[in-house]
Design an enzyme around this catalytic site. Structure first.
Site, PDB file in Angstrom:
ATOM      1  CG  ASP A 164       4.997  -3.508  -5.100  1.00  0.00           C
ATOM      2  OD1 ASP A 164       5.583  -4.580  -5.348  1.00  0.00           O
ATOM      3  OD2 ASP A 164       5.558  -2.539  -4.567  1.00  0.00           O
ATOM      4  CG  ASN A 165       7.347  -1.007  -7.879  1.00  0.00           C
ATOM      5  OD1 ASN A 165       6.572  -0.289  -7.240  1.00  0.00           O
ATOM      6  ND2 ASN A 165       8.525  -1.371  -7.421  1.00  0.00           N
ATOM      7  CE  LYS A 200       7.827   7.061  -4.473  1.00  0.00           C
ATOM      8  NZ  LYS A 200       8.121   6.296  -5.698  1.00  0.00           N
ATOM      9  N   GLY A 219       0.817  -1.219   0.000  1.00  0.00           N
ATOM     10  CA  GLY A 219       0.000   0.000   0.000  1.00  0.00           C
ATOM     11  C   GLY A 219       0.842   1.255   0.000  1.00  0.00           C
ATOM     12  N   GLY A 264       2.532   3.615   1.569  1.00  0.00           N
ATOM     13  CA  GLY A 264       3.075   3.845   2.904  1.00  0.00           C
ATOM     14  C   GLY A 264       3.489   5.291   3.127  1.00  0.00           C
ATOM     15  CG  ASP A 280      11.198   8.168   6.712  1.00  0.00           C
ATOM     16  OD1 ASP A 280      10.621   7.784   5.662  1.00  0.00           O
ATOM     17  OD2 ASP A 280      12.287   8.766   6.701  1.00  0.00           O
ATOM     18  N   GLY A 281       7.739   7.424   6.002  1.00  0.00           N
ATOM     19  CA  GLY A 281       6.738   8.154   5.219  1.00  0.00           C
ATOM     20  C   GLY A 281       7.315   9.273   4.373  1.00  0.00           C
ATOM     21  CG  ASP A 319       6.822   3.193  -7.720  1.00  0.00           C
ATOM     22  OD1 ASP A 319       6.524   4.401  -7.679  1.00  0.00           O
ATOM     23  OD2 ASP A 319       6.301   2.354  -6.980  1.00  0.00           O
ATOM     24  NE  ARG A 356       0.747   1.283  -6.854  1.00  0.00           N
ATOM     25  CZ  ARG A 356       1.897   1.923  -6.805  1.00  0.00           C
ATOM     26  NH1 ARG A 356       3.019   1.279  -7.002  1.00  0.00           N
ATOM     27  NH2 ARG A 356       1.955   3.199  -6.541  1.00  0.00           N
TER      28      ARG A 356
HETATM   29  P1  AMP Z   1       8.836   0.875  -3.441  1.00  0.00           P
HETATM   30  O1  AMP Z   1      10.036   0.031  -3.212  1.00  0.00           O
HETATM   31  O2  AMP Z   1       9.105   2.340  -3.486  1.00  0.00           O
HETATM   32  O3  AMP Z   1       8.021   0.425  -4.621  1.00  0.00           O
HETATM   33  O4  AMP Z   1       7.922   0.707  -2.153  1.00  0.00           O
HETATM   34  C1  AMP Z   1       7.471  -0.537  -1.682  1.00  0.00           C
HETATM   35  C2  AMP Z   1       6.569  -0.344  -0.496  1.00  0.00           C
HETATM   36  O5  AMP Z   1       7.278   0.260   0.594  1.00  0.00           O
HETATM   37  C3  AMP Z   1       5.363   0.546  -0.733  1.00  0.00           C
HETATM   38  O6  AMP Z   1       4.315   0.008   0.010  1.00  0.00           O
HETATM   39  C4  AMP Z   1       5.810   1.878  -0.199  1.00  0.00           C
HETATM   40  O7  AMP Z   1       4.717   2.687   0.188  1.00  0.00           O
HETATM   41  C5  AMP Z   1       6.645   1.464   1.008  1.00  0.00           C
HETATM   42  N1  AMP Z   1       7.664   2.470   1.356  1.00  0.00           N
HETATM   43  C6  AMP Z   1       8.824   2.712   0.722  1.00  0.00           C
HETATM   44  N2  AMP Z   1       9.527   3.687   1.342  1.00  0.00           N
HETATM   45  C7  AMP Z   1       8.774   4.075   2.408  1.00  0.00           C
HETATM   46  C8  AMP Z   1       8.945   5.043   3.443  1.00  0.00           C
HETATM   47  N3  AMP Z   1      10.031   5.823   3.519  1.00  0.00           N
HETATM   48  N4  AMP Z   1       7.955   5.157   4.361  1.00  0.00           N
HETATM   49  C9  AMP Z   1       6.860   4.366   4.305  1.00  0.00           C
HETATM   50  N5  AMP Z   1       6.645   3.453   3.379  1.00  0.00           N
HETATM   51  C10 AMP Z   1       7.588   3.291   2.419  1.00  0.00           C
HETATM   52 MG    MG Z   2       6.456   1.024  -5.546  1.00  0.00          MG
END
Ligand code: AMP
Ligand code: MG
Length: 486
Positions: free
Chosen positions: A254-255, A115, A92, A94, A127-128, A264, A185
């Protein structure tokens, strides 16, 4: 303020209306000192948005998540996903929120999504937040792909938050305002299927059809036709990546979008030396997402999508499996067709010949063996046709066959060379140039980034005085490594 905001976006949120159960309403965290680093003027204009309004204090506040424009949905989308082959039932958004959907002058619908806007219920340990460098990378790569006519999500804006985020070291934080045909996705379908709520799954599939493939709504088997449409969109997309030497780097389910847009851009990179096993990501130890593996992984991901659709395809599982398998089997021939058509264009060929596949395979094998630069080689071949340069030594015998093939179809060499230069980029987002621009931007100097993007927006046209942008990294440069650290 209200009036200004109304001019920013006219949101219409079909996803929120249709897909209750697939998102959570949430608020972004406030950025203490927003500073607009990039506004994508040309994208804003394409979307019928007002760049001046987006640049205003109200506009920046909306783009960074400090003030919700009227009609904003502010939802974090739920999705699952296979990451490097391992299934995570709950990923989801995040650190992201869907602000809302806008419709441009041609009736095309787009998500505006933030984002780096703070932790959401899907944040798990994260950390969001997001850092300036990786969000600017999304801008650079999105513009580069778009200019190469490759479907992609794009950055509308990147705003520094004025806050530090902690990565390997403290880095300036940023929010990316991203535009996508949608953020649905393969992983969204996986999440919906895993809930066991077949009504939710059906609503998701119907929403995706209405939004991306309205023509299939009238098909006898609309959900099978949806799979077929996604198979074709991904076959076309991945073929385009392969033709320009793009390595996505993290093709988790998810990507991978249902729309067929690239999304992404974390550890992505353009190859320099042509090699099927080229990998840049520090965490891709086994080369799952290597350059040459992308078509296979695309199919693997589509098989996961197919698995989610089974209950919608037929009540009888065996019947459903048989039906989706037949559709999945179309991926490879379609991919190869898209790819071979693209390779013919790269070689200036106007017609299809029976031995083209062998001709292309021979070229790529020689490029691999001689460690030739992917991008430079195709531009060099056009120069050979113009008589401007001799062919690279490793390609000499191959060039003889190629010229014979051109002659056999009645192509003259000068127009063939011109046609090649219209499809073979001179400028790509080369890793060392992107790194250089992002490092400068992180230190506060955006000029190299703007210079680079200006070239990438017209990737086929030589700009005098910019020779180094067309060249591979100097031979003494260390091998490029990309990180998921975002
Ligand atoms: P990604 O590798 O960017 O495709 O992210 C994979 C998952 O990790 C997704 O659910 C993102 O929302 C979550 N995510 C990545 N980086 C962060 C972050 N700094 N804080 C919270 N969730 C993250
Ligand atoms: Mg992603």
């Amino acid at each position: 303020m209200k009036l200004a905001n109304r001019q920013l976006f006219g949101f219409d949120n079909t996803l929120v209306r249709d897909l209750h159960g697939l998102y959570q309403t949430w608020q972004p965290v406030s950025a203490p000192a927003p500073n607009l680093l990039v506004l994508n003027d040309s994208l804003a204009v394409e979307l019928d948005l007002d760049p001046d309004a987006l640049r205003s204090a109200e506009g920046v506040a909306a783009l960074v998540g400090n003030a919700a424009p009227p009609g904003a949905a502010n939802v974090a989308l739920a999705y699952a996903g296979h990451q490097f082959g391992g299934y995570s039932p709950r990923l989801g958004d995040g650190r992201a929120l869907l602000l809302g959907e806008i419709v441009d002058g041609r009736g095309h619908r787009f998500d505006v999504h933030l984002k780096g806007s703070g932790r959401t219920p899907f944040a798990r340990g994260g950390d969001g937040k997001a850092a300036v460098g990786p969000m600017l990378r999304e801008y650079v790569v999105g513009e580069a792909l778009h200019a190469l006519a490759i479907p992609t999500t794009r950055a509308l804006a990147v705003i520094a938050t004025g806050e530090e985020v902690l990565r390997e070291r403290p880095l300036p934080g940023a929010v990316l305002a991203r535009v996508a045909a949608s953020h649905i996705r393969v992983g969204t379908f996986q999440y919906a299927a895993a809930t066991g709520d077949s009504d939710l799954l059906r609503r998701l599939a119907d929403h995706a059809i209405a939004r991306h493939y309205p023509a299939v709504a009238g098909a006898e088997q609309p959900y099978l036709a949806l799979l077929d449409a996604v198979v074709d969109a991904q076959a076309a997309l991945i073929a385009k990546w392969m033709l320009v030497g793009f390595v996505h780097g993290v093709m988790n389910t998810d990507n991978m979008t249902i729309s067929g847009e690239s999304i992404d851009f974390g550890p992505c990179a353009f190859i320099d030396v042509h090699h099927p096993s080229a990998v840049f990501s520090s965490i891709d130890q086994f080369g799952r997402y290597a350059y040459g593996n992308q078509p296979r992984i695309g199919l693997w991901n589509l098989a996961r999508l197919a698995g989610t659709l089974l209950p919608l395809v037929a009540a009888d599982v065996d019947e459903a499996v048989e039906a989706v398998t037949e559709v999945l089997q179309r991926f490879t021939p379609r991919y190869e067709q898209h790819w071979l058509e693209g390779m013919r264009a790269k070689l200036g060929l106007r017609s299809a010949g029976p031995d083209d596949r062998a001709l292309v395979d021979d070229l790529l094998a020689r490029m691999t063996d001689a460690a030739l630069d992917h991008t430079e080689t195709f531009r060099a071949l056009a120069k050979v046709l113009r008589g401007a340069d001799p062919p690279p030594e490793a390609l000499e015998p191959w060039v003889t066959s190629w010229r014979a093939r051109l002659a056999a179809e009645g192509s003259h060499e000068a127009p063939a060379a011109a046609a090649m230069d219209r499809v073979n980029p001179l400028y790509i987002a080369r890793n060392h140039l992107v790194e250089e621009a992002l490092t400068a931007a992180t230190d506060g100097d955006l000029a190299p980034l703007h210079d680079l993007v200006a070239l990438l927006k017209h990737p086929f046209d030589a700009v005098p005085g910019h020779d180094r942008y067309a060249l591979a990294a100097p031979g003494d440069a260390p091998p490029h490594v990309t990180y998921c650290g975002t």
